[in-house]
Design an enzyme around this catalytic site. Structure first.
Site, PDB file in Angstrom:
ATOM      1  N   SER A 262      -8.808  -5.876  -0.726  1.00 35.15           N
ATOM      2  CA  SER A 262      -7.799  -4.712  -1.666  1.00 35.15           C
ATOM      3  C   SER A 262      -6.349  -4.307  -1.625  1.00 35.15           C
ATOM      4  O   SER A 262      -5.746  -4.463  -0.561  1.00 35.15           O
ATOM      5  CB  SER A 262      -8.534  -3.496   0.161  1.00 35.15           C
ATOM      6  OG  SER A 262      -7.941  -2.490  -0.538  1.00 35.15           O
TER       7      SER A 262
ATOM      8  N   THR B  37      -4.756  -1.975  -0.504  1.00 36.27           N
ATOM      9  CA  THR B  37      -4.565  -1.142   0.795  1.00 36.27           C
ATOM     10  C   THR B  37      -3.502  -2.085   1.336  1.00 36.27           C
ATOM     11  O   THR B  37      -2.360  -2.182   2.443  1.00 36.27           O
ATOM     12  CB  THR B  37      -5.187  -0.875   1.380  1.00 36.27           C
ATOM     13  OG1 THR B  37      -5.150   0.517   2.038  1.00 36.27           O
ATOM     14  CG2 THR B  37      -6.049  -1.496   2.234  1.00 36.27           C
TER      15      THR B  37
ATOM     16  N   TYR C 275      -7.925  -0.575   8.930  1.00 42.32           N
ATOM     17  CA  TYR C 275      -8.485  -0.520   7.550  1.00 42.32           C
ATOM     18  C   TYR C 275      -8.333  -1.714   7.508  1.00 42.32           C
ATOM     19  O   TYR C 275      -8.814  -2.831   6.839  1.00 42.32           O
ATOM     20  CB  TYR C 275      -8.910   0.749   6.723  1.00 42.32           C
ATOM     21  CG  TYR C 275     -10.050  -0.160   5.470  1.00 42.32           C
ATOM     22  CD1 TYR C 275      -8.787  -0.177   3.919  1.00 42.32           C
ATOM     23  CD2 TYR C 275     -10.652  -0.853   5.295  1.00 42.32           C
ATOM     24  CE1 TYR C 275      -9.425  -0.299   2.869  1.00 42.32           C
ATOM     25  CE2 TYR C 275     -11.202  -1.682   3.944  1.00 42.32           C
ATOM     26  CZ  TYR C 275     -10.431  -1.012   3.101  1.00 42.32           C
ATOM     27  OH  TYR C 275     -10.499  -1.685   1.487  1.00 42.32           O
TER      28      TYR C 275
ATOM     29  N   LYS D 222      -8.122  -6.289   6.450  1.00 38.03           N
ATOM     30  CA  LYS D 222      -8.127  -6.940   5.650  1.00 38.03           C
ATOM     31  C   LYS D 222      -7.028  -8.043   5.435  1.00 38.03           C
ATOM     32  O   LYS D 222      -7.030  -8.949   5.105  1.00 38.03           O
ATOM     33  CB  LYS D 222      -8.272  -5.687   4.253  1.00 38.03           C
ATOM     34  CG  LYS D 222      -9.426  -5.019   3.535  1.00 38.03           C
ATOM     35  CD  LYS D 222     -10.547  -6.096   3.584  1.00 38.03           C
ATOM     36  CE  LYS D 222     -11.671  -5.072   2.668  1.00 38.03           C
ATOM     37  NZ  LYS D 222     -12.629  -5.571   2.466  1.00 38.03           N
TER      38      LYS D 222
ATOM     39  N   ASN E 191     -14.812   9.884   0.314  1.00 39.66           N
ATOM     40  CA  ASN E 191     -13.406  10.027   0.634  1.00 39.66           C
ATOM     41  C   ASN E 191     -12.860  10.101  -0.632  1.00 39.66           C
ATOM     42  O   ASN E 191     -11.158  10.599  -0.617  1.00 39.66           O
ATOM     43  CB  ASN E 191     -13.004   8.538   1.380  1.00 39.66           C
ATOM     44  CG  ASN E 191     -13.572   8.398   2.487  1.00 39.66           C
ATOM     45  OD1 ASN E 191     -13.500  10.092   3.705  1.00 39.66           O
ATOM     46  ND2 ASN E 191     -14.533   7.723   2.835  1.00 39.66           N
TER      47      ASN E 191
HETATM   48  C1  WQD Z   1      -7.250   8.194  -5.006  1.00 35.17           C
HETATM   49  C2  WQD Z   1      -5.952   9.641  -5.544  1.00 35.17           C
HETATM   50  C3  WQD Z   1      -5.373  10.527  -4.030  1.00 35.17           C
HETATM   51  C4  WQD Z   1      -9.524  12.660  -2.754  1.00 35.17           C
HETATM   52  C5  WQD Z   1      -8.557   4.485  -1.591  1.00 35.17           C
HETATM   53  C6  WQD Z   1      -8.430   2.967   0.122  1.00 35.17           C
HETATM   54  C7  WQD Z   1      -8.680   1.347  -0.873  1.00 35.17           C
HETATM   55  C8  WQD Z   1      -9.756   1.447  -1.406  1.00 35.17           C
HETATM   56  C9  WQD Z   1      -9.871   2.240  -2.466  1.00 35.17           C
HETATM   57  C10 WQD Z   1     -11.294   0.361  -0.458  1.00 35.17           C
HETATM   58  C11 WQD Z   1      -5.015   9.723  -4.383  1.00 35.17           C
HETATM   59  C12 WQD Z   1      -6.580  11.668  -4.482  1.00 35.17           C
HETATM   60  C13 WQD Z   1      -8.221  11.436  -3.356  1.00 35.17           C
HETATM   61  C14 WQD Z   1      -9.749  13.765  -3.013  1.00 35.17           C
HETATM   62  C15 WQD Z   1      -7.480  13.475  -4.084  1.00 35.17           C
HETATM   63  N1  WQD Z   1     -11.016   1.521  -0.301  1.00 35.17           N
HETATM   64  N2  WQD Z   1      -7.805  12.301  -4.163  1.00 35.17           N
HETATM   65  N3  WQD Z   1      -8.349  14.364  -3.905  1.00 35.17           N
HETATM   66  O1  WQD Z   1      -6.744   6.453  -1.277  1.00 35.17           O
HETATM   67  O2  WQD Z   1      -6.178   5.131  -3.601  1.00 35.17           O
HETATM   68  O3  WQD Z   1      -7.427   3.707  -2.112  1.00 35.17           O
HETATM   69  O4  WQD Z   1      -9.721   3.554  -1.986  1.00 35.17           O
HETATM   70  O5  WQD Z   1     -10.889  -0.450  -0.501  1.00 35.17           O
HETATM   71  O6  WQD Z   1      -8.170   0.871  -0.625  1.00 35.17           O
HETATM   72  O7  WQD Z   1      -7.653   3.037   0.809  1.00 35.17           O
HETATM   73  O8  WQD Z   1      -8.250   5.464  -3.383  1.00 35.17           O
HETATM   74  O9  WQD Z   1      -9.845   7.648  -4.300  1.00 35.17           O
HETATM   75  O10 WQD Z   1      -9.339   7.934  -2.058  1.00 35.17           O
HETATM   76  O11 WQD Z   1      -7.318   8.821  -3.581  1.00 35.17           O
HETATM   77  O12 WQD Z   1      -6.665  14.312  -4.674  1.00 35.17           O
HETATM   78  O13 WQD Z   1     -10.194  14.129  -2.660  1.00 35.17           O
HETATM   79  O14 WQD Z   1      -6.739  10.277  -5.505  1.00 35.17           O
HETATM   80  O15 WQD Z   1      -4.256  11.613  -3.110  1.00 35.17           O
HETATM   81  O16 WQD Z   1      -3.964   9.658  -5.064  1.00 35.17           O
HETATM   82  P1  WQD Z   1      -7.365   5.205  -2.396  1.00 35.17           P
HETATM   83  P2  WQD Z   1      -8.422   7.905  -3.040  1.00 35.17           P
END
Ligand code: WQD
Length: 346
Positions: free
Chosen positions: A129, A131, A153, A157, A202
């Site tokens: 990822s 991440t 997490y 990875k 999430n």
């Molecule tokens: C995207 C953007 C949030 C939810 C995570 C993991 C990564 C991968 C993908 C597994 C950000 C914003 C989000 C909400 C929001 N997972 N947001 N309201 O955080 O880039 O990545 O998921 O592999 O490892 O870290 O993805 O979709 O959570 O967030 O404003 O209810 O949307 O702040 O800017 P992220 P995300």
């Protein structure tokens, strides 16, 4: 003879799309899944979309009591390689329960390596990822970027990536690609398989989709004071079907290698979209309102991250093709046809 691929976590969101791509390309697939974050109905949908030789082993790769069954099944299947997707992936949960993440994600990987070794199937494509890059690099981020995950997490990875590199360095028969996913979204164009998270999503896209379909009242936008073009977070969203194709391309690349080895490859589009741009695109695709409210920043979030996707194109001959509008249209088709995910009563 058809290549025989083990897909761990193959009943999940990414896994089901990978299984469809592999079966459609004439590969035999053994899915190993414990259904902790997947629905049995997904298997029926995979078979509907891609008839072919699909076998299932319902076991938990992280449960030592299941090891013997897993090793026996991988050998009996006659595996040539594996795509390793099984694992926990909620950043917040990993901070609250780190040992669950180390035990599950690393334990599952150790069991899979044992099984592949016993079957003399020393080829693995690992679901890593973006991440792992943390907040250490300017975007676009390339594979030489600094790594240093900001949560347990992400650290699992990185540990698994390094474990696989050490394995390939010690035994030249191992062929490894660590695919560093950016943000997978969307669904198979048929609308029959898609993302069906347990509980409150999430991630941004499933949350937007559940607001659009009326399951949730509004989206909380986590911060609009980031140093970005509209103040909200920017990410590299990639269509899950493009991502799935990238796995097939990685397997073909490894099959063609003279010798073993291990390398990291980004799977992203190379473009970034903000939260508000994603909301606007989803509204266009669904023709539904997506009410939102600006909320405080989420702990651990970074302002902007998107891929330098050139290495995948150079080595794998693969690049993401679908646009943000196609991602939203396909995500919406899945969500509107399956308002309650795989529990939707048809
Ligand atoms: C995207 C953007 C949030 C939810 C995570 C993991 C990564 C991968 C993908 C597994 C950000 C914003 C989000 C909400 C929001 N997972 N947001 N309201 O955080 O880039 O990545 O998921 O592999 O490892 O870290 O993805 O979709 O959570 O967030 O404003 O209810 O949307 O702040 O800017 P992220 P995300």
């Amino acid at each position: 003879m058809a290549q025989k691929i083990v897909v761990t976590g193959g009943a999940g969101y990414i896994g089901s799309h990978v299984a469809v791509e592999l079966l459609s390309a004439g590969r035999d697939v053994l899915i190993i899944d414990d259904f902790s974050n997947a629905h049995p109905e997904a298997l029926a949908r995979i078979k509907e979309l891609a008839p072919g030789n699909l076998e299932l082993l319902e076991r938990d790769l992280a449960n030592p009591a299941h090891n013997d069954d897993i090793i026996a099944a991988v050998k009996a299947f006659g595996a040539d390689s594996a795509i390793h997707l099984a694992g926990l992936k909620a950043v917040g949960q990993s901070v609250a329960e780190p040992m669950l993440y180390y035990r599950t994600n690393i334990g599952a990987s150790l069991t899979l390596i044992r099984a592949l070794d016993a079957a003399n199937a020393k080829t693995i494509v690992f679901s890593s990822s973006a991440t792992v890059y943390g907040e250490l690099n300017d975007s676009p981020v390339d594979e030489a970027g600094k790594t240093g995950a900001a949560n347990p997490y992400g650290r699992t990875k990185l540990i698994i990536e390094d474990m696989l590199k050490d394995l390939a360095a010690a035994d030249g028969a191992w062929r490894v690609v660590n695919l560093r996913y950016f943000n997978p979204v969307g669904a198979h164009p048929s609308g029959r398989i898609g993302e069906d998270p347990n509980g409150v999503p999430n991630n941004l896209f499933p949350f937007i989709a559940q607001v659009a379909v009326g399951r949730r009242k509004k989206l909380m936008v986590f911060g609009d004071d980031y140093p970005t073009r509209d103040g909200t977070g920017i990410r590299d969203y990639i269509h899950v079907s493009d991502l799935a194709r990238g796995h097939l391309a990685a397997l073909d690349y490894l099959a063609g290698l003279e010798n073993g080895g291990a390398l990291d490859i980004n799977l992203g589009t190379g473009a970034g979209y903000s939260v508000l741009e994603a909301v606007a695109a989803f509204k266009r695709a669904s023709n539904r309102d997506v009410p939102y409210e600006i909320a405080p920043r989420r702990e651990g979030d970074i302002a902007e991250v998107y891929a330098n996707a050139k290495l995948a194109q150079k080595l794998l001959g693969w690049r993401a093709e679908k646009t943000i509008d196609e991602m939203c249209a396909d995500h919406w088709r899945w969500q509107s046809n399956n308002p309650d995910g795989y529990n939707t009563k048809v």
